[in-house]
Design an enzyme around this catalytic site. Structure first.
Site, PDB file in Angstrom:
ATOM      1  N   ARG A  18       0.779  -1.238   0.000  1.00 19.57           N
ATOM      2  CA  ARG A  18       0.000   0.000   0.000  1.00 19.57           C
ATOM      3  C   ARG A  18       0.813   1.293   0.000  1.00 19.57           C
ATOM      4  O   ARG A  18       0.248   2.367   0.184  1.00 19.57           O
ATOM      5  CB  ARG A  18      -1.005   0.031   1.169  1.00 19.57           C
ATOM      6  CG  ARG A  18      -1.999  -1.089   1.113  1.00 19.57           C
ATOM      7  CD  ARG A  18      -3.206  -0.909   1.969  1.00 19.57           C
ATOM      8  NE  ARG A  18      -2.947  -0.549   3.346  1.00 19.57           N
ATOM      9  CZ  ARG A  18      -3.886  -0.487   4.274  1.00 19.57           C
ATOM     10  NH1 ARG A  18      -5.130  -0.760   3.967  1.00 19.57           N
ATOM     11  NH2 ARG A  18      -3.590  -0.160   5.502  1.00 19.57           N
ATOM     12  N   ASP A  19       2.117   1.224  -0.196  1.00 14.35           N
ATOM     13  CA  ASP A  19       2.908   2.453  -0.221  1.00 14.35           C
ATOM     14  C   ASP A  19       4.160   2.287  -1.084  1.00 14.35           C
ATOM     15  O   ASP A  19       5.250   2.710  -0.697  1.00 14.35           O
ATOM     16  CB  ASP A  19       3.293   2.868   1.207  1.00 14.35           C
ATOM     17  CG  ASP A  19       3.837   4.294   1.284  1.00 14.35           C
ATOM     18  OD1 ASP A  19       3.481   5.123   0.420  1.00 14.35           O
ATOM     19  OD2 ASP A  19       4.632   4.570   2.204  1.00 14.35           O
ATOM     20  N   ILE A  20       4.002   1.687  -2.253  1.00 14.06           N
ATOM     21  CA  ILE A  20       5.161   1.518  -3.127  1.00 14.06           C
ATOM     22  C   ILE A  20       5.439   2.838  -3.826  1.00 14.06           C
ATOM     23  O   ILE A  20       4.572   3.383  -4.500  1.00 14.06           O
ATOM     24  CB  ILE A  20       4.941   0.378  -4.133  1.00 14.06           C
ATOM     25  CG1 ILE A  20       4.877  -0.936  -3.360  1.00 14.06           C
ATOM     26  CG2 ILE A  20       6.052   0.353  -5.177  1.00 14.06           C
ATOM     27  CD1 ILE A  20       4.704  -2.153  -4.180  1.00 14.06           C
TER      28      ILE A  20
END
Length: 169
Positions: free
Chosen positions: A88-90
């Site tokens: 969820r935070d690439i």
């Protein structure tokens, strides 16, 4: 019983098993302090985050190098999802590129925004839907061409990614 922070739990999932996951930084140890958690992660040397890696090359990557990095990143995400985790935070800062003579090697890190994949659908908070992503990939598959005129075969990996996106709706 000690409570395990979610980021530690997700990293433990990603750091255990055989074979060990390719393309994901391993958690070596962790310590819960009074107000924070200290993570001890592997640090491949030499390496730098993808943002600095791109800057070091003048702000862009050559096509061949970009393809190698993107393929490894997609494979890492599939491995992460295959273990029941969503990152969820690439972003550029959360991708470490190991730079040695054999070429760039990608490692995803920072699971602080991560979560477990659920059997029940997640709400999709991005722009668009799986149908719009599917349509976009179809268009891309038709229009993107190599310099030599051969089509890039996006269809080989697109269905797996669409299936992952559909689970987020």
């Amino acid at each position: 019983m000690q409570e395990i922070p979610l980021e530690v739990f997700l990293l433990l999932i990603m750091s255990t098993g055989s074979p060990s996951p390719k393309g994901v930084i391993r958690l070596l140890d962790w310590y819960k302090l009074q107000e924070e958690v200290l993570l001890v992660l592997e640090r491949p040397l030499p390496s730098l985050d993808l943002f600095d890696f791109v800057l070091q090359r003048g702000g862009f990557l050559q096509e061949g190098e970009a393809k190698v990095i993107l393929r490894q990143l997609v494979e890492a995400v599939l491995e992460i999802h295959g273990r029941g985790v969503v990152h969820r935070d690439i972003k550029l800062d959360n991708v470490l590129v190991q730079t040695d003579a054999s070429g760039p090697l990608v490692h995803v890190l920072d699971f602080g925004c991560g979560a477990m994949l659920n059997e029940s659908p997640h709400k999709f908070h991005g722009r668009g839907s799986a149908d719009s992503v599917r349509a976009s990939l179809k268009i891309l598959d038709e229009i993107i061409q190599h310099k030599d005129g051969k089509k890039i075969k996006l269809g080989e990996w697109a269905p797996a990614e669409i299936e992952s996106i559909e689970t987020l709706q």
